[in-house]
Design a protein around this motif. Structure first.
Motif, PDB file in Angstrom:
ATOM      1  N   ASP A  74       0.835  -1.210   0.000  1.00 48.47           N
ATOM      2  CA  ASP A  74       0.000   0.000   0.000  1.00 48.47           C
ATOM      3  C   ASP A  74       0.869   1.260   0.000  1.00 48.47           C
ATOM      4  O   ASP A  74       1.961   1.261   0.564  1.00 48.47           O
ATOM      5  CB  ASP A  74      -0.878   0.047   1.260  1.00 48.47           C
ATOM      6  N   HIS A  75       0.344   2.313  -0.594  1.00 50.12           N
ATOM      7  CA  HIS A  75       1.005   3.619  -0.570  1.00 50.12           C
ATOM      8  C   HIS A  75      -0.048   4.699  -0.413  1.00 50.12           C
ATOM      9  O   HIS A  75      -1.234   4.452  -0.643  1.00 50.12           O
ATOM     10  CB  HIS A  75       1.771   3.882  -1.877  1.00 50.12           C
ATOM     11  N   CYS A 108       4.913   9.773   0.672  1.00 53.39           N
ATOM     12  CA  CYS A 108       4.053   8.693   1.152  1.00 53.39           C
ATOM     13  C   CYS A 108       4.315   8.582   2.647  1.00 53.39           C
ATOM     14  O   CYS A 108       5.459   8.391   3.054  1.00 53.39           O
ATOM     15  CB  CYS A 108       4.391   7.390   0.431  1.00 53.39           C
ATOM     16  N   ILE A 110       3.557   6.273   4.677  1.00 55.10           N
ATOM     17  CA  ILE A 110       3.960   4.905   5.073  1.00 55.10           C
ATOM     18  C   ILE A 110       5.454   4.721   4.806  1.00 55.10           C
ATOM     19  O   ILE A 110       6.157   4.070   5.562  1.00 55.10           O
ATOM     20  CB  ILE A 110       3.158   3.831   4.287  1.00 55.10           C
ATOM     21  N   HIS A 111       5.912   5.294   3.677  1.00 54.93           N
ATOM     22  CA  HIS A 111       7.325   5.182   3.278  1.00 54.93           C
ATOM     23  C   HIS A 111       7.884   6.579   3.043  1.00 54.93           C
ATOM     24  O   HIS A 111       7.891   7.050   1.895  1.00 54.93           O
ATOM     25  CB  HIS A 111       7.447   4.356   1.990  1.00 54.93           C
ATOM     26  N   MET A 114       9.798   7.972  -0.028  1.00 48.07           N
ATOM     27  CA  MET A 114       9.189   8.140  -1.363  1.00 48.07           C
ATOM     28  C   MET A 114       8.681   9.565  -1.510  1.00 48.07           C
ATOM     29  O   MET A 114       7.782   9.962  -0.778  1.00 48.07           O
ATOM     30  CB  MET A 114       8.006   7.175  -1.535  1.00 48.07           C
TER      31      MET A 114
HETATM   32 CU   LIG Z   1       4.540   4.160   0.175  1.00 44.39          CU
END
Ligand SMILES: [Cu+2]
Lengths: 122, 182
Positions: A74-75, A108, A110-111, A114
């Protein structure tokens, strides 16, 4: 009969005028106009292999950008400075669209490694 | 006496021949993993990091560490789900092997180490381990699991996982730097 001939003469003249109008714009010019019209309205950013592609996108104000997640995880797409806007988490294959009002850098959540950028043409 | 010497000579010669001819076969069998064994190792490697993240959720109060742990739990679960879906489709049963057993044993030691840490020293220990663990897993996936997998879909899934592992490593190093500057 004479009137009919008159009309058809007029018709030919109109037809000729249309043909001229059409052919007076060179094909290159028509293609160019067409391209500009399409690309300034809708853009796609593909999320794949933990990257936004293209990472930098040049748009006009009012253009729509659609992000599509083609990754295995997921992103999301979130404005970086103040979280002014954000998609919810996008699962594989899901898309999210936004009308661009101003330039922004996004990431993002979550990350956080990115990152992407929206550049608005002046 | 000479007869004994000759006999010993034959024994030695025979032993050398045996060692020379058997060793390569053994070495090959030892290093080459089958697809069911690769699938097992991949699932274990992902599950270990979910387990580490669970400990972080119990022990950490640092927002960045907790966010990182949440990402690890979420992403590694997604990879396991895809691996399970693929082996189910291919009608393959993951098979326990030397590598997967080693990954499990090493993780047991890591979990013990993490659980023994004080609240104060936990965050750094967890992140340091995440940096090292991701480096080790990336190396294993790139040099062992991908080259040795024969099924193209399994190989493809492993190749798709590498960018996620690398982003996790970068993310872990980012959090690690915060602790270094404090
Ligand atoms: Cu992500």
């Amino acid at each position: 009969m004479r009137r009919l001939l008159k009309i058809s003469k007029k018709g030919v003249a109109v037809l000729f005028a249309i043909t001229c109008l059409y052919s007076c714009t060179s094909p290159e010019e028509r293609i160019k106009k067409n391209e500009v019209a399409v690309s300034t309205k809708a853009h796609t950013v593909v999320i794949q292999q933990m990257k936004f592609a293209p990472a930098e996108l040049i748009v006009n104000e009012g253009d729509t950008v659609t992000w599509i997640n083609r990754d295995i995880v997921d992103h999301n797409v979130t404005e970086e400075a103040n979280k002014e806007w954000s998609s919810s988490n996008l699962r594989q294959g899901k898309t999210w669209s936004m009308v661009v009002k101003k330039a922004a850098t996004y990431f993002c959540t979550i990350h956080p490694v990115m990152k992407g950028k929206l550049i608005v043409k002046q | 006496m000479k007869k004994i010497k000759d006999f010993m000579g034959i024994v030695v010669a025979f032993s050398i021949i045996t060692i020379v001819t058997i060793t390569p076969v053994y070495a090959q069998q030892k290093s080459k993993l089958t697809d069911p064994e690769i699938a097992s190792a991949a699932v274990v490697a992902n599950q270990n990091d979910i387990d580490f993240a669970k400990i972080a959720r119990q022990k950490s109060k640092n927002e960045e560490v907790l966010k990182f742990a949440e990402t690890m739990a979420k992403d590694h679960k997604a990879v396991i789900d895809q691996a399970v879906a693929l082996v189910t489709k291919l009608k393959v049963t993951p098979k326990d092997n030397t590598l997967s057993r080693k990954l499990t044993a090493d993780a047991a030691n890591t979990k013990k180490m993490l659980l023994s840490k004080s609240a104060k020293s936990f965050d750094k220990a967890y992140i340091d381990n995440e940096v090292g663990y991701h480096k080790a897993v990336i190396a294993t996936v790139e040099t062992v699991l991908i080259p040795q997998s024969t099924n193209e879909e399994l190989k493809g899934l492993l190749q798709n996982v590498v960018p996620a592992l690398k982003a996790h490593l970068e993310h872990a190093e980012m959090v690690q730097k915060m602790f270094a500057s404090k």
